[in-house]
Design an enzyme around this catalytic site. Sequence first.
Site, mmCIF file in Angstrom:
data_model
loop_
_atom_site.group_PDB
_atom_site.id
_atom_site.type_symbol
_atom_site.label_atom_id
_atom_site.label_comp_id
_atom_site.label_asym_id
_atom_site.label_seq_id
_atom_site.Cartn_x
_atom_site.Cartn_y
_atom_site.Cartn_z
ATOM 1 N N HIS A 178 0.861 -1.189 0.000
ATOM 2 C CA HIS A 178 0.000 0.000 0.000
ATOM 3 C C HIS A 178 0.896 1.237 0.000
ATOM 4 O O HIS A 178 1.399 1.662 1.034
ATOM 5 C CB HIS A 178 -0.900 -0.015 1.233
ATOM 6 N N HIS A 181 -2.651 6.948 -0.962
ATOM 7 C CA HIS A 181 -3.675 7.526 -0.082
ATOM 8 C C HIS A 181 -3.153 8.279 1.140
ATOM 9 O O HIS A 181 -3.845 8.413 2.145
ATOM 10 C CB HIS A 181 -4.659 6.443 0.371
ATOM 11 N N TYR A 183 -0.685 7.448 3.188
ATOM 12 C CA TYR A 183 -0.110 6.631 4.255
ATOM 13 C C TYR A 183 1.422 6.686 4.154
ATOM 14 O O TYR A 183 1.960 7.484 3.394
ATOM 15 C CB TYR A 183 -0.675 5.216 4.195
#
Length: 352
Positions: A178, A181, A183
């Site tokens: 990931h 977004h 993060y």
Amino acid sequence: MNQIKTKLFEPVTIGAWDLKTRTAMAPMTRSFADDKTGVVNDLTVEYYRKRAQDGIGLIITEGVVISPRAKGNPGVPGLYTQEQINGWKKVTEAVHAESGTIIAQIWHVGRASHHEIAGGLPPQAPSPFAAEGKVSRFGKPFDIPEEMTETDIAEVVNQYAQAAKNAMEAGFDGVEIHGAHGYLIDQFNSDTSNKRTDRYGGDLKQRLTFMKEVLTAVIDTVGVDRTLIRFSALKIDQPSYMWEDPESAIQTFIEAFKETGVKMIHPSTMEFTKPIARGLTMHELVRRHWDGVIFGVGGLDAETAEDALKKGTIDVAAIGRPLIANPDYLARIKQDKKLVDYEAKKHLIQLV
């Protein structure tokens, strides 16, 4: 079968994965793990089993944190203890029993957290500036994070690699990193959250150093044919953020991806069909510069997914909220049956 959806239901080999259809279950935070242990339960097993039974090509799990300090929401699962690994084994066994394919999305939220969630320690980030807003499902403002030292960075890179190794022990078919977004990885990528002056800071190309190190470590652990990377302009604390020159930024990301050897990427946007530069959508811009595998996501329905697949803009269509509300999503599409509408309050509290 409805002939208009022939591409969507086409079997395909992507990397190491023989997928039943060109569909994926998009990663969606559900927060159904035990909050203290981060261990998933039998309801989670059934949740993923149903989507595999429906014929979804690739299931990408909800974000699974790589350490206690990586956690940013109550009830999210982990992949850093043996108990967590054992819990996920039940999930992967259930999915494989349905001839499905499942990968773990490995996740570190960075500054998008609070010390009461992150093991009593301040969140980690490239620079000591708090994110805007409040922690989802917790309600308290994001904490001011602790700036990571180079030793901290090396430790977190190793945690990503260990989580990838743990994913394979748990029976997963691979991992998605990931990197989107807002993060941790995206915090290094962004000029709004990364003000460093060492080799992890600077212009965009230089800020991508941390992402490249994580990618390289994970690829070395599980193999390039089992590694997917998600990236975006979108940030949870800056929903309107966009790169100043989207095509140039995308080119810079793609150059970094090519340096690591990664073959599969997952550009993320909330609106798949929305142009972001030169009249082209994010995925169209990515395809202009990338001839590898592209996963598409962003409010896709069966028609827009089919069209993008036929055009070659994407290779796999990732479906999000409709799959929460409709465990039998593909069956309904095949039969031209009406979909159940996603309702946040209802579907956040039910594992359907």
